[in-house]
Write a protein that holds these residues in place. Structure first.
Motif, PDB file in Angstrom:
ATOM      1  N   PRO A   8       0.810  -1.229   0.000  1.00 50.78           N
ATOM      2  CA  PRO A   8       0.000   0.000   0.000  1.00 50.78           C
ATOM      3  C   PRO A   8       0.837   1.270   0.000  1.00 50.78           C
ATOM      4  O   PRO A   8       0.423   2.273  -0.584  1.00 50.78           O
ATOM      5  N   SER A   9       1.984   1.231   0.648  1.00 47.53           N
ATOM      6  CA  SER A   9       2.792   2.442   0.730  1.00 47.53           C
ATOM      7  C   SER A   9       4.264   2.090   0.845  1.00 47.53           C
ATOM      8  O   SER A   9       4.628   1.010   1.310  1.00 47.53           O
ATOM      9  N   MET A  10       5.082   3.030   0.396  1.00 46.02           N
ATOM     10  CA  MET A  10       6.525   2.928   0.534  1.00 46.02           C
ATOM     11  C   MET A  10       7.060   4.337   0.698  1.00 46.02           C
ATOM     12  O   MET A  10       6.468   5.310   0.215  1.00 46.02           O
ATOM     13  N   SER A  11       8.197   4.429   1.338  1.00 46.46           N
ATOM     14  CA  SER A  11       8.817   5.744   1.494  1.00 46.46           C
ATOM     15  C   SER A  11      10.325   5.605   1.453  1.00 46.46           C
ATOM     16  O   SER A  11      10.883   4.563   1.803  1.00 46.46           O
ATOM     17  N   ALA A  12      10.971   6.674   1.012  1.00 48.76           N
ATOM     18  CA  ALA A  12      12.426   6.710   0.955  1.00 48.76           C
ATOM     19  C   ALA A  12      12.856   8.163   0.862  1.00 48.76           C
ATOM     20  O   ALA A  12      12.044   9.050   0.548  1.00 48.76           O
ATOM     21  N   ALA A  13      14.110   8.395   1.126  1.00 52.32           N
ATOM     22  CA  ALA A  13      14.640   9.753   1.107  1.00 52.32           C
ATOM     23  C   ALA A  13      15.021  10.156  -0.314  1.00 52.32           C
ATOM     24  O   ALA A  13      15.272   9.293  -1.171  1.00 52.32           O
ATOM     25  N   PRO A  14      15.078  11.456  -0.563  1.00 54.89           N
ATOM     26  CA  PRO A  14      15.544  11.911  -1.873  1.00 54.89           C
ATOM     27  C   PRO A  14      16.919  11.337  -2.195  1.00 54.89           C
ATOM     28  O   PRO A  14      17.788  11.230  -1.316  1.00 54.89           O
ATOM     29  N   SER A  21       6.840  -3.806  -5.647  1.00 50.20           N
ATOM     30  CA  SER A  21       6.518  -5.136  -6.139  1.00 50.20           C
ATOM     31  C   SER A  21       5.061  -5.238  -6.578  1.00 50.20           C
ATOM     32  O   SER A  21       4.197  -4.479  -6.132  1.00 50.20           O
ATOM     33  N   CYS A  22       4.806  -6.211  -7.447  1.00 61.48           N
ATOM     34  CA  CYS A  22       3.455  -6.462  -7.966  1.00 61.48           C
ATOM     35  C   CYS A  22       3.341  -7.960  -8.181  1.00 61.48           C
ATOM     36  O   CYS A  22       4.067  -8.518  -9.023  1.00 61.48           O
ATOM     37  N   SER A  23       2.477  -8.590  -7.435  1.00 57.91           N
ATOM     38  CA  SER A  23       2.363 -10.044  -7.489  1.00 57.91           C
ATOM     39  C   SER A  23       1.030 -10.458  -8.102  1.00 57.91           C
ATOM     40  O   SER A  23      -0.028  -9.954  -7.714  1.00 57.91           O
ATOM     41  N   ALA A  85       3.780   9.957  -5.689  1.00 60.27           N
ATOM     42  CA  ALA A  85       2.572   9.662  -6.454  1.00 60.27           C
ATOM     43  C   ALA A  85       2.094   8.270  -6.074  1.00 60.27           C
ATOM     44  O   ALA A  85       2.753   7.555  -5.309  1.00 60.27           O
ATOM     45  N   ASP A  86       0.951   7.896  -6.629  1.00 59.12           N
ATOM     46  CA  ASP A  86       0.481   6.513  -6.541  1.00 59.12           C
ATOM     47  C   ASP A  86       0.940   5.790  -7.802  1.00 59.12           C
ATOM     48  O   ASP A  86       0.816   6.314  -8.914  1.00 59.12           O
ATOM     49  N   TYR A  87       1.449   4.587  -7.628  1.00 56.72           N
ATOM     50  CA  TYR A  87       1.913   3.783  -8.753  1.00 56.72           C
ATOM     51  C   TYR A  87       1.091   2.496  -8.820  1.00 56.72           C
ATOM     52  O   TYR A  87       0.898   1.811  -7.811  1.00 56.72           O
ATOM     53  N   TYR A  88       0.595   2.190 -10.016  1.00 59.73           N
ATOM     54  CA  TYR A  88      -0.237   1.014 -10.225  1.00 59.73           C
ATOM     55  C   TYR A  88       0.400   0.091 -11.261  1.00 59.73           C
ATOM     56  O   TYR A  88       0.854   0.559 -12.313  1.00 59.73           O
ATOM     57  N   GLY A 104      -2.399  -0.324  -5.934  1.00 60.23           N
ATOM     58  CA  GLY A 104      -1.685   0.945  -5.924  1.00 60.23           C
ATOM     59  C   GLY A 104      -0.726   1.054  -4.753  1.00 60.23           C
ATOM     60  O   GLY A 104      -1.010   0.550  -3.658  1.00 60.23           O
ATOM     61  N   THR A 105       0.407   1.683  -4.998  1.00 57.58           N
ATOM     62  CA  THR A 105       1.400   1.941  -3.959  1.00 57.58           C
ATOM     63  C   THR A 105       1.620   3.437  -3.864  1.00 57.58           C
ATOM     64  O   THR A 105       1.993   4.074  -4.853  1.00 57.58           O
ATOM     65  N   LYS A 106       1.368   3.973  -2.676  1.00 60.23           N
ATOM     66  CA  LYS A 106       1.594   5.406  -2.464  1.00 60.23           C
ATOM     67  C   LYS A 106       3.054   5.607  -2.086  1.00 60.23           C
ATOM     68  O   LYS A 106       3.514   5.134  -1.039  1.00 60.23           O
TER      69      LYS A 106
END
Lengths: 110, 118
Positions: A8-14, A21-23, A85-88, A104-106
């Motif tokens: 559902p979500s991921m985060s990382a620094a600039p 992933s997409c299963s 963004a959201d990635y699908y 979707g992954t925010k």
């Protein structure tokens, strides 16, 4: 409940790298091409990856795609705040005769 | 450039119908099919169906089968999606997209907000 499974979500620094992933299964990702879309609020989804790993000409090479069996990944290197963004992920499903999407992954770049 | 331009936002009462248009430009309309996708508030993308711009054949998602009709007007390069017997669950942004041989969807229309409210 989406047919394809994404975190559902991921985060990382600039400047960092992230892999989304997409299963799926043999009826969709396993036997068909995967595409990835970036969706910003209030705008149209935009194609970022098609045929598993190809990039439209206007998409920077910081974005990459790969597929192995029933799973696919979207990689983003050199993260920028504009990548938030959201990635699908999406693929055609042969059993359903339908397009199926991940939930979707925010992505947050903090 | 290749683009799809959709009709404007709609507000409908429960039980009513809505018809959204999607006008294509920048390419030969009947060389690619059109898919329709929606996004309900706080939800992900949901495929609604597909129409062949060559012969009008359609395939609808199970959850809207019986309530949805997709058509095209090749003379104006426009695709239409009509959804009937609306409920609050149909409140969503509706998108059309050029469907490239079930391999990718590009481009997408700008979206049409359909609000169903009494």
């Amino acid at each position: 409940q989406s047919v394809l499974t994404q975190p559902p979500s991921m985060s990382a620094a600039p400047g960092q790298k992230v892999t989304i992933s997409c299963s799926g299964s043999s009826s969709n990702i396993g036997n068909n091409y995967v595409s990835w879309y970036q969706h910003l609020p209030g705008t149209a989804p935009k194609l970022f990856i098609y045929e598993n790993y190809k990039r439209p000409s206007d998409i920077p090479d910081r974005f990459s795609g790969s597929k192995s069996g029933p799973s696919a990944t979207l990689g983003i290197t050199g993260l920028q705040t504009g990548d938030e963004a959201d990635y699908y992920c999406a693929a055609w499903d042969n059993n359903l005769s339908a397009w199926v999407f991940g939930g979707g992954t925010k992505l947050t770049v903090l | 450039q290749v683009q799809l331009v959709q009709s404007g936002a709609e507000v409908k009462r429960p039980g009513a119908s809505v018809k959204v248009s999607c006008k294509a430009s920048g390419y030969t309309f009947n060389t690619y099919d059109v898919s329709w996708v929606r996004q309900a508030p706080g939800q992900g993308l949901q495929w609604l169906g597909w129409i062949s711009t060559k012969n009008g054949n359609t395939k609808y998602a199970q959850n809207v089968q019986g309530r949805v009709t997709m058509t095209t007007d090749t003379s104006t390069s426009t695709a239409y999606m009509e959804l009937r017997s609306l409920t609050s669950d149909d409140t969503a942004v509706y998108y059309c997209a050029r469907d490239v041989n079930y391999v990718w969807l590009d481009p997408w229309g700008q979206g049409t907000l359909v609000t169903v409210s009494s």
